[in-house]
Every structure is written in structure tokens, then in C-alpha cells.
Design an enzyme around this catalytic site. Structure first.
Site: not given
Ligand code: NAI
Length: 261
Positions: A145, A158
Site C-alpha cells: 500500500s 495497517y
Molecule cells: P477487499 O475488502 O475487497 O479485499 C480484501 C479481501 O481479503 C476480501 O475478499 C476479504 O474477504 C479477504 N480477507 C480478509 N481477511 C482474510 C483472511 N484472514 N483470509 C483470507 N482472506 C481474507 O479490499 P481490497 O481493496 O480489494 O483489498 C485487497 C488488498 O489491497 C488488501 O491487502 C488491501 O490492504 C490492499 N490495498 C487496497 C487499497 C484500496 O484503496 N482498495 C489501497 C492499498 C492497498
């Protein structure tokens, strides 16, 4: 299109939504074989699978909690059982919640660190173990991130997890470069996914975030997926140990724009 990705086996954690889903679909378009890990939304994971197949790829769905060793082992095992090998591991699963640091319950801290940092470590470790044992010049991509470098009040867990991913990735890249195994991070800025849904539904908060992005808009998940396919392809064959920021310039001190400061 990256023709070398055709037939490659790519495992993605947290792939039932957001960036994970978008990457799964893009690898599907590249005709890769995608292992879709989900945590608790089987229905969405199955619809991602259908879309990957429609796009021209192959896909399998596997439930698993990335904080649990056996579940992460099972993600790699599923790739090998279903598709014969593993070429690319994408540690994408993540979570966050805002709490003032002096009031943050240990449970909140532990949940975020164990998902974002320990989960990425376990995924990296299991994939690299398989690559080393089978002489595969594999590829690991961790979802970091902009907060691996920008401090973030109310999100100390985070920021600490993503700062940890930075040095974890750099260390693994150095350790396994002699074996041709590459390890890189993607550093997204503010992207339009479920993790931000509540914030961006509020026009005031959305505008506030946009004002911190030199390019002036919130990114779309496809703009991260296109970075992932490049990092996974041989077009980036000499790239290891980096964080590739895809953030519309957010890490470039936007408050200094127009000669301020
Ligand atoms: P999201 O909330 O749609 O995706 C996160 C996913 O991780 C979800 O599908 C959730 O079920 C899964 N998850 C959570 N805990 C889990 C576990 N213990 N085991 C397996 N899966 C688990 O949000 P997004 O944005 O797609 O996030 C994906 C990655 O991108 C994350 O690591 C987030 O920190 C990173 N990120 C996102 C940004 C954004 O602006 N959307 C910016 C920078 C980084």
C-alpha cells in the site's frame, strides 16, 4: 496481453472481491489458471470463477484463512493438485479498521497484523518452499500500500503491517534472487473497492481523498490488475524487491504541488 502468462498457474488470496477479483479476471483474460482463495464469501468466489472461465482462463475456488498455516498450505496444494504446479503467488488478502492508537484493542492489532503481514509471509513462505524444492523460477507478488511509506493515524496496525511487508519483500527478494525467484510488492493508492465503499459513498470524504491524489481521481481495480500481470510476466524479468506504486502520484507529496512549500 502477456502471452507467456497463458497456462501459468496463479494463486490469489482474498480473491472474491476488490483487487483480488480484478486480478483474477485479468489473469483469466491472459488465459492463466487461477486459484481463487476466499475467506467467507463462497457465492462471490464462485461467480469470480465463472467470470475467469468466461474470459478464457481456468479456475478453482478454495476457502481458507490466510492467518492459518494449514489453510495457506492448502491453497498451494490446491494449485498443484488441480493444475499440476504453481507459478505465481499473489498475497492480496487484507483488512483495516480505524481506531485511535491509544485505544486500539490488542485484538484489532492482532487481526490486522496476522492477516496483512503474517498472511503474506505464510503465502510467500509456502510458495517459495515449493519453488525451491522443484527448481521453479517462481514469482511472488505481495499487496502492500502507499501506507508502507505514508504514516496513517487511526490505522497504526495497517501502516505497521504494510511497512513490514516492504522489508519482508525486500529480504525475500535478496534471499531468493540467486534461484531466479522474484518477489515484488504492488503499492496501490486509493482504489475503488469494498474496503473503501463506505468512505467513497460519502461525497465529502471522497472529495477529500481525491484532493490528496495529484492525478485527481480514485483508481479503478483494473489499474492495479494491469500492474500485477506485468509483474507476473517475463516483461519484468529483471525486476525484484521493488514496490511498484500505482497511486496517481499520492506518494509524491501532493501538498507541494504548484510550487507550495
Ligand atoms: P477487499 O475488502 O475487497 O479485499 C480484501 C479481501 O481479503 C476480501 O475478499 C476479504 O474477504 C479477504 N480477507 C480478509 N481477511 C482474510 C483472511 N484472514 N483470509 C483470507 N482472506 C481474507 O479490499 P481490497 O481493496 O480489494 O483489498 C485487497 C488488498 O489491497 C488488501 O491487502 C488491501 O490492504 C490492499 N490495498 C487496497 C487499497 C484500496 O484503496 N482498495 C489501497 C492499498 C492497498
Amino acid at each position: 496481453m502477456y502471452t507467456d502468462l497463458k497456462g501459468k498457474v496463479v494463486a490469489i488470496t482474498g480473491a472474491s472481491s476488490g483487487l483480488g477479483k480484478s486480478m483474477a479476471l485479468r489473469f483469466g483474460k491472459e488465459q492463466a489458471k487461477v486459484v481463487i482463495n476466499y475467506f467467507n464469501n463462497e457465492k462471490d468466489a464462485n461467480s469470480v470463477k465463472e467470470e475467469v472461465v468466461q474470459a478464457g482462463g481456468e479456475a478453482v475456488v478454495v476457502q481458507g484463512d490466510v492467518t492459518k498455516e494449514d489453510d495457506v498450505r492448502n491453497i498451494v496444494k490446491t494449485a498443484i493438485q488441480e493444475f499440476g504446479t504453481l507459478d505465481v503467488m499473489i498475497n492480496n488478502a487484507g483488512r483495516e479498521n480505524p481506531v485511535a492508537s491509544h485505544e486500539m484493542p490488542l485484538d484489532d492489532w492482532n487481526k490486522v497484523i496476522s492477516t496483512n503481514l503474517t498472511g503474506a509471509f505464510l503465502g510467500s513462505r509456502e510458495a517459495i518452499k515449493y519453488f525451491v524444492e522443484n527448481n521453479i523460477k517462481g514469482n511472488v507478488i505481495n499487496m502492500s500500500s502507499v501506507h508502507e511509506m505514508i504514516p496513517w493515524p487511526l490505522f497504526v496496525h495497517y501502516a505497521a503491517s504494510k511497512g513490514g511487508i516492504k522489508l519482508m519483500t525486500e529480504t525475500l527478494a535478496l534471499e531468493y534472487a540467486p534461484k531466479g525467484i522474484r518477489v515484488n510488492n504492488i503499492g496501490p493508492g486509493a482504489i475503488n473497492t469494498p474496503i473503501n465503499a463506505e468512505k467513497f459513498a460519502d461525497p465529502v470524504q471522497k472529495k477529500d481523498v481525491e484532493s490528496m491524489i495529484p492525478m485527481g481521481y480514485i483508481g479503478e481495480p483494473e489499474e492495479i490488475a494491469s500492474v500485477a500481470v506485468w509483474l507476473a510476466s517475463k516483461e519484468s524479468s529483471y525486476v525484484t524487491g521493488i514496490t511498484l506504486f500505482a497511486d496517481g502520484g499520492m506518494t509524491k507529496y501532493p501538498s507541494f504541488q504548484a510550487g507550495r512549500g
